[in-house]
Design an enzyme around this catalytic site. Structure first.
Site, short mmCIF file in Angstrom:
data_model
loop_
_atom_site.label_atom_id
_atom_site.label_comp_id
_atom_site.label_asym_id
_atom_site.label_seq_id
_atom_site.Cartn_x
_atom_site.Cartn_y
_atom_site.Cartn_z
N ASP A 3 0.84 -1.20 0.00
CA ASP A 3 0.00 0.00 0.00
C ASP A 3 0.88 1.25 0.00
OD1 ASP A 3 -2.97 1.08 0.83
OD2 ASP A 3 -1.40 2.24 1.82
N TYR A 36 3.52 9.89 -0.27
CA TYR A 36 4.57 9.24 0.52
C TYR A 36 5.94 9.40 -0.14
CZ TYR A 36 0.58 6.55 2.47
OH TYR A 36 -0.61 6.16 3.04
N LYS A 45 -2.23 6.07 -4.40
CA LYS A 45 -3.22 7.09 -4.07
C LYS A 45 -2.86 8.43 -4.69
CE LYS A 45 -3.48 4.96 0.53
NZ LYS A 45 -2.09 4.44 0.56
N HIS A 64 -6.76 10.22 -2.15
CA HIS A 64 -6.20 10.12 -0.80
C HIS A 64 -6.98 10.91 0.25
CE1 HIS A 64 -2.06 9.27 1.23
NE2 HIS A 64 -3.05 9.05 2.04
#
Length: 304
Positions: free
Chosen positions: A55, A60, A85, A124
């Site tokens: 994931d 990120y 996302k 997200h």
């Protein structure tokens, strides 16, 4: 939207591995563009240990690391479920993806991930509006639908959405309904926003939980401690495994992470035992005595 063995069946008939390995929180490196070998090694270790579900997310900034670990591990693409996302931004509307829209964002991410498609693509956060993004939330969803039609995403969903945000999409007569709503969830935060778990389930949207082990990592001491420890002794499992199993039995998919092989392995060994309904209910009941919210506090702590 039911647990079948080690997978959940989604409302569209597809399946998703029932435990995810998260490459966010612990590995978050937004603003740092150099490759982090620690992330590559951790994700590769997870894959080689048997983690079937990775994931990640644009924000990120770890997609290149995920891509490298997928390549290094030699795993077949179809044997790993990859989630990504779209970076929508937060409630300040000050930062968001540098890509023009979710469609272009995923196409860029696929290059970093070194894959032709993702198994799941999520918006997200719901903080999308025409004035800042150039499109509204319903239009953002249409970009995800086009990603499905063009073969770049097998499944689509959302993350950190409240009831009213989901209603925007559900009321827009979508071609494809969201199959996932990923939220912060743990025994001490059983609804990120009011009624969101039940609302998601009632609309055949599977809830996935990030930071499900918060009570053990950030919530001690707490009202569930003694009871979870008692159950760990009863079932010869760790406290973490008891909590992950309780999340599963609440019909929610847990996403967790670690750099240690034994902990990664333990997170995957939660399918060979089952808590009783009363035990799950007791964890939930005890958990209601405390609140632990670690993320999206500016947006959602008003509900605590």
């Amino acid at each position: 939207m039911s647990l079948q063995g080690k997978n959940f069946k989604l409302s569209n008939g597809n399946t998703i591995p029932a435990v995810g390995y998260g490459v966010g929180t612990k590995w978050f490196k937004f603003g740092r563009n150099e490759i982090d070998d620690n992330v590559v090694n951790a994700v590769q270790l997870a894959i080689e240990t048997g983690a079937p579900h990775i994931d990640g997310a644009e924000v990120y900034n770890t997609n290149k690391e995920i891509g490298q670990s997928l390549t290094n591990s030699g795993v077949k693409r179809e044997d790993v479920f990859v989630t990504d996302k779209y970076f929508a931004g937060d409630g300040s509307y000050q930062a968001r993806s540098t890509n023009a829209n979710p469609y272009e964002a995923l196409k860029a991410d696929l290059k970093d991930l070194n894959v032709d498609y993702v198994d799941l693509y999520l918006i997200h956060a719901p903080f999308v509006k025409k004035e800042t993004h150039g499109f509204d939330l319903a239009e953002a969803w249409q970009y995800l639908e086009k990603l499905v039609d063009d073969g770049y995403a097998k499944n689509i969903g959302v993350s950190n959405f409240a009831k009213e945000d989901l209603e925007v999409i559900l009321n827009s007569k979508p071609k494809y309904k969201p199959v996932i709503n990923q939220i912060e969830y743990n025994a001490y935060l059983q609804n990120q926003t009011p009624g969101i778990v039940e609302f998601s389930k009632s609309n055949d949207i599977l809830v996935t939980a990030y930071s499900p082990l918060g009570p053990l990592l950030k919530g001690k001491p707490g009202p569930i401690d003694d009871y979870v420890n008692k159950l760990a002794s009863k079932y010869d499992k760790t406290d973490s495994q008891i909590l992950l199993r309780s999340v599963l039995q609440n019909g929610i998919l847990p996403i967790t992470t670690s750099s240690k092989k034994e902990r990664i392995k333990a997170s995957l060994e939660i399918f060979d035992f089952e808590l009783t309904k009363d035990e799950v209910s007791e964890i939930n009941k005890l958990g209601e005595q405390k609140t632990l919210r670690q993320y999206w506090t500016k947006e959602y702590s008003k509900y605590d």
